[in-house]
Design an enzyme around this catalytic site. Structure first.
Site, PDB file in Angstrom:
ATOM      1  N   HIS A   9     -27.078   3.369   1.260  1.00 57.67           N
ATOM      2  CA  HIS A   9     -26.077   3.483   0.192  1.00 57.67           C
ATOM      3  C   HIS A   9     -25.515   2.109  -0.133  1.00 57.67           C
ATOM      4  O   HIS A   9     -25.248   1.307   0.762  1.00 57.67           O
ATOM      5  CB  HIS A   9     -24.930   4.412   0.614  1.00 57.67           C
ATOM      6  CG  HIS A   9     -23.775   4.372  -0.336  1.00 57.67           C
ATOM      7  ND1 HIS A   9     -23.871   4.865  -1.621  1.00 57.67           N
ATOM      8  CD2 HIS A   9     -22.520   3.883  -0.211  1.00 57.67           C
ATOM      9  CE1 HIS A   9     -22.717   4.684  -2.231  1.00 57.67           C
ATOM     10  NE2 HIS A   9     -21.887   4.086  -1.406  1.00 57.67           N
ATOM     11  N   GLU A  41     -17.312  12.388   9.161  1.00 58.34           N
ATOM     12  CA  GLU A  41     -16.778  11.159   9.751  1.00 58.34           C
ATOM     13  C   GLU A  41     -15.298  11.256  10.115  1.00 58.34           C
ATOM     14  O   GLU A  41     -14.564  10.266  10.066  1.00 58.34           O
ATOM     15  CB  GLU A  41     -17.027   9.969   8.822  1.00 58.34           C
ATOM     16  CG  GLU A  41     -18.491   9.769   8.496  1.00 58.34           C
ATOM     17  CD  GLU A  41     -18.769   8.596   7.571  1.00 58.34           C
ATOM     18  OE1 GLU A  41     -17.849   7.784   7.337  1.00 58.34           O
ATOM     19  OE2 GLU A  41     -19.910   8.500   7.082  1.00 58.34           O
ATOM     20  N   GLY A  96     -21.062  10.528   2.877  1.00 56.05           N
ATOM     21  CA  GLY A  96     -20.831  10.480   4.311  1.00 56.05           C
ATOM     22  C   GLY A  96     -19.476  10.970   4.756  1.00 56.05           C
ATOM     23  O   GLY A  96     -19.380  11.809   5.647  1.00 56.05           O
ATOM     24  N   HIS A 101     -13.141   6.733  -6.659  1.00 54.49           N
ATOM     25  CA  HIS A 101     -11.977   5.867  -6.578  1.00 54.49           C
ATOM     26  C   HIS A 101     -10.899   6.267  -7.575  1.00 54.49           C
ATOM     27  O   HIS A 101      -9.846   5.630  -7.642  1.00 54.49           O
ATOM     28  CB  HIS A 101     -12.382   4.412  -6.791  1.00 54.49           C
ATOM     29  CG  HIS A 101     -13.245   3.882  -5.683  1.00 54.49           C
ATOM     30  ND1 HIS A 101     -14.606   4.046  -5.666  1.00 54.49           N
ATOM     31  CD2 HIS A 101     -12.934   3.233  -4.535  1.00 54.49           C
ATOM     32  CE1 HIS A 101     -15.095   3.499  -4.569  1.00 54.49           C
ATOM     33  NE2 HIS A 101     -14.109   3.005  -3.859  1.00 54.49           N
ATOM     34  N   LYS A 123       0.839  -1.206   0.000  1.00 55.87           N
ATOM     35  CA  LYS A 123       0.000   0.000   0.000  1.00 55.87           C
ATOM     36  C   LYS A 123       0.870   1.251   0.000  1.00 55.87           C
ATOM     37  O   LYS A 123       0.674   2.162  -0.819  1.00 55.87           O
ATOM     38  CB  LYS A 123      -0.912  -0.006   1.225  1.00 55.87           C
ATOM     39  CG  LYS A 123      -1.667   1.302   1.467  1.00 55.87           C
ATOM     40  CD  LYS A 123      -2.424   1.261   2.788  1.00 55.87           C
ATOM     41  CE  LYS A 123      -3.065   2.595   3.104  1.00 55.87           C
ATOM     42  NZ  LYS A 123      -4.149   2.956   2.162  1.00 55.87           N
ATOM     43  N   ASP A 162     -25.890   2.720   5.721  1.00 57.41           N
ATOM     44  CA  ASP A 162     -25.184   2.175   4.559  1.00 57.41           C
ATOM     45  C   ASP A 162     -25.268   0.655   4.524  1.00 57.41           C
ATOM     46  O   ASP A 162     -24.953  -0.014   5.511  1.00 57.41           O
ATOM     47  CB  ASP A 162     -23.702   2.580   4.587  1.00 57.41           C
ATOM     48  CG  ASP A 162     -23.502   4.050   4.284  1.00 57.41           C
ATOM     49  OD1 ASP A 162     -24.429   4.667   3.725  1.00 57.41           O
ATOM     50  OD2 ASP A 162     -22.424   4.580   4.591  1.00 57.41           O
ATOM     51  N   CYS A 202     -19.620   7.209  -3.752  1.00 52.92           N
ATOM     52  CA  CYS A 202     -19.182   6.602  -2.501  1.00 52.92           C
ATOM     53  C   CYS A 202     -18.623   7.704  -1.608  1.00 52.92           C
ATOM     54  O   CYS A 202     -18.613   8.886  -1.991  1.00 52.92           O
ATOM     55  CB  CYS A 202     -18.131   5.515  -2.773  1.00 52.92           C
ATOM     56  SG  CYS A 202     -18.007   4.257  -1.483  1.00 52.92           S
ATOM     57  N   CYS A 237     -22.607   0.192  -3.045  1.00 53.44           N
ATOM     58  CA  CYS A 237     -21.574   0.561  -4.021  1.00 53.44           C
ATOM     59  C   CYS A 237     -20.940  -0.649  -4.673  1.00 53.44           C
ATOM     60  O   CYS A 237     -20.831  -1.713  -4.078  1.00 53.44           O
ATOM     61  CB  CYS A 237     -20.483   1.417  -3.363  1.00 53.44           C
ATOM     62  SG  CYS A 237     -19.635   0.653  -1.983  1.00 53.44           S
TER      63      CYS A 237
END
Length: 764
Positions: free
Chosen positions: A650, A493, A441, A703, A19, A608, A735, A652
């Protein structure tokens, strides 16, 4: 002697090294050479950790996604990236996420980015893959360089290895024909490239190739069954031995088909398909090996080794050297190493096994089968003690929760009035314009947010300081939304580490790892909480944060919650009771939070259910039973509110068209779904299904770092308005925005708000 092997290993690294390396490269902070060196080091390390196996996988490592890897191996690249010069890896990232590294894109003339490939879920897991794209004119051309390079690395390291590829029939099934043409018509063009690949591997000294065909555990019509028979007869003359791997379910009516394909071996998922085993053994041709997935590769509970040996020993006696054992599927779906978990509760830790520990269990089973149980008696006894501890632990079983479940009745999931009566009450209370705008969100998790969270967890700042930092970030989110002119706000959030982990941390019955990361897609990793016992909510989880955000604005603020089905499907869930029971427990806990939010004055509450569809069984004949309890659980959580309170949900990155009736049965006042990458194709269901409530088709692909234009958003929404009445349409991203930067979010949302204003003026 029993043979041991593995179908795949987690590629991200025990500390998410992949990552970090990917994101560094994408930001231009490191070179491609540095990224490739890190990839080679991870492969070397992972093969070393599998050294005790008779065969370790080669080709399971990917810089983004194994399906995308297969597309590039087969030369199946979208036309939109073919004109760019430069390294294939940069085109690979452009398909995956719309862009590669800044310098590479600038050199290739790709500064504005390209449309990223569509993403969807890998069968019924939370792993996302990049959907292969086909047209009637698609051709294929072999590029085996990636696989050959990794094979050479394994050989240099002395690894006993087998390459892993996705089989031709599953590959076609995973893809999408962009022009509506028949995918199976491409099989004749595809098979020669597979044959060339297998011969290329044979020339390098490869003996066995694992060829993954998980489609065989689904219901197949006559055309797809014939495709299997045709494909593998076309490949049977290749000089390598094929181990055809199925997983995630049972073969059932496909048992005869799979058994009679001309391959050297067959792998089945014995953690789910135990019923397949003896019928297969009784008819297994004498030249074939049977590989059994005896350790669950998708969950983290210890294997009951004694029980496994009870049914394996007769099979070993019957099959001898033709019996192979392995995890049920690739270990991509579990964390790397339990030994790194120093803070996990000791008793709960004793019940668990991550990837490395699962390979240890496999080794114990092999030793017991090859040398007798006495050779590993102490290890088997320790395992049995852990299994018994979990089975009888009072921490797992809560009588109060069981009593609450017994009190559930049908009325608990019913709204006071149907949508047609609720909608005008909500409209009068909210006073929203046509095409109201909102977000899903989350807003960017900035460096400041992450720093404060790390400091708080490390004990370097106190709770008051941490709360002040989070309140400052929430206030910033509110200011930005005021400036943008959004209609329904979210609090952003800032306080949440993850949409599932955050809630799990506040519910009894959950435990948490430090390093239990699992890849979701690309560089996106999640750390699923461990649902080990009966679930209850000791206190309110979100009310204080969201009520504070509402106090900063007169605009409606959405209360943001994760739904029970998603909490279930994105957790490592206990396997000692039906999943439906755990989901009902979660539903009761979320219901309490919903009612507290309503009492705090919230007019809009979003629950969600991003993972609703991925929980579907792989066989359609089993769908309705799942949908019945999943939809009922959502309704229990959502439907205790007054008519005037608007409930959103929601979802996705899944295909929804085939379950649209069940989505309607959830009876949410508004749903938001991903449609941007699919160019609104996910709304095709509304051509034949009259969806009764409001819907927000996502118009902005979060994304990808690409920023959508106002014109593009208007065009997408006009497509949506052809299917859904304009008065029931919302405008929103597809999203949450936590993975993006404010520098990307603000211009994108500016265009989105401007598009909504244009739509209000131009669409009747």
């Amino acid at each position: 002697m029993v043979t041991t092997h593995n179908l795949g290993f987690p590629r991200i690294g025990a500390q998410r090294e992949l990552k970090s390396a990917l994101e560094s490269y994408w930001k231009g902070r490191s070179s491609r050479a540095e990224l490739e060196v890190l990839g080679a080091e991870l492969r070397r390390r992972h093969w070393a950790e599998q050294a005790a196996l008779d065969f370790a996988p080669v080709g399971d490592f990917a810089f983004y996604d194994q399906v995308l890897d297969m597309s590039f191996t087969l030369g199946n690249l979208p036309e939109r990236v073919l004109g760019f010069h430069g390294d294939a890896l940069d085109n690979y990232f452009r398909v995956a996420r719309g862009r590669s590294a800044p310098v590479a894109d600038e050199q290739a003339g790709c500064c504005g980015g390209v449309a990223a490939g569509e993403m969807t879920k890998w069968f019924d897991t939370n792993y996302h893959y990049i959907v292969p794209e086909f047209t009637a004119t698609t051709t294929f051309k072999l590029d085996a360089s990636r696989l050959l390079e990794q094979w050479a690395e394994a050989q240099a390291q002395g690894v006993a290895a087998k390459p892993v590829i996705i089989g031709p029939v599953t590959y076609l099934a995973l893809g999408k024909a962009k022009d509506g043409s028949g995918k199976l018509a491409l099989l004749e063009r595809l098979l020669p490239v597979y044959a060339e690949l297998l011969e290329t591997l044979a020339a390098q000294g490869v003996e066995w190739v694992q060829i993954d065909e998980p489609l065989l555990v689904t219901e197949l019509d006559a055309d797809w069954r014939h495709a299997y028979d045709h494909a593998y007869h076309a490949l049977k003359s290749c000089r390598v031995k094929l181990l055809l791997a199925t997983y995630f379910g049972q073969l059932l009516e496909n048992r005869h088909l799979a058994l009679n394909l001309p391959v050297a071996g067959l792998h089945i998922d014995a953690s789910q398909g135990r019923e397949d085993i003896w019928p297969l053994v009784d008819t297994l041709p004498p030249h074939k090996v049977l590989s059994l997935g005896v350790v669950n590769g998708r969950n983290i509970w210890k294997t009951d080794l004694g029980a496994a040996l009870d049914w394996l020993e007769p099979l070993a006696e019957r099959l001898g050297a033709r019996l192979w054992i392995a995890p049920s599927c690739s270990l991509l779906h579990v964390p790397v190493d339990l030994d790194s978990e120093e803070n996990l509760d000791r008793e709960i830790k004793s019940w668990l096994a991550f990837a490395k520990q699962k390979l240890g269990e496999l080794a114990l089973l092999a030793t017991a089968l090859n040398q007798g149980r006495a050779a590993v008696r102490a290890e088997l006894d320790a395992h049995r003690a852990a299994i018994e501890s979990r089975r009888h632990s009072p921490r797992v079983h809560n009588p109060k929760v069981k009593a609450a479940l017994a009190g559930i009745d049908a009325g608990l999931g019913q709204r006071q009035s149907p949508y047609a009566q609720r909608a005008p009450k909500q409209a009068a209370r909210l006073k929203l314009p046509k095409f109201p705008t909102t977000t899903i969100g989350s807003f960017p998790q900035t460096a400041e947010i992450r720093w404060a969270r790390r400091q708080f967890k490390a004990g370097e700042i106190d709770a008051v300081t941490y709360q002040a930092a989070m309140r400052a970030e929430i206030a910033r989110s509110v200011r930005e939304q005021e400036a943008l002119g959004l209609d329904v706000f979210v609090h952003g959030e800032a306080e949440r580490n993850d949409m599932v982990e955050y809630f799990g941390e506040q519910l009894d019955g959950y435990a948490f790892s430090q390093f239990g990361w699992v890849q979701s897609y690309g560089s996106r990793c999640v750390k699923p909480p461990i649902l080990f016992g009966d679930i209850s909510r000791p206190k309110a989880m979100t009310v204080e944060w969201i009520a504070y955000a509402q106090s900063l604005t007169h605009k409606p603020m959405k209360g943001m919650l994760t739904g029970p089905v998603t909490l279930l499907n994105w957790s490592f869930v206990r396997d000692d009771q039906p999943r439906s029971v755990s989901c009902q427990q979660l539903a009761l806990a979320i219901r309490e939070e919903v009612l507290d939010l309503e009492r705090a004055g919230l007019r809009v509450i979003q629950i969600d259910e991003a993972a609703l569809r991925e929980g579907l069984p792989l066989r359609r004949s089993q769908w309705q039973a799942y949908l019945d309890w999943a939809v009922a659980s959502f309704r229990i959580a959502a439907n205790g509110v007054r008519d005037e309170t608007q409930i959103h949900t929601h979802m996705c990155y899944s295909e929804f068209n085939d379950i649209i009736a069940s989505i309607a049965a959830m009876d949410a006042d508004a749903i938001t779904i991903e449609t941007s990458r699919s160019d609104m194709e996910l709304l095709d269901a509304f051509d034949s299904f009259n969806y009764p409530n409001e819907i927000g088709p996502g118009v902005y692909d979060i994304h990808s770092p690409n920023i959508p234009t106002q014109e593009h958003i208007v065009a997408l929404m006009k497509k949506a308005a052809e299917r859904i009445p304009a008065e029931r349409l919302w405008v929103n991203p597809d999203c949450g925005l936590k993975t993006r930067q404010w520098s990307e979010v603000i211009p994108a949302l500016t265009h989105m708000v401007a598009a909504a204003k244009t739509l209000r003026a131009t669409v009747d």
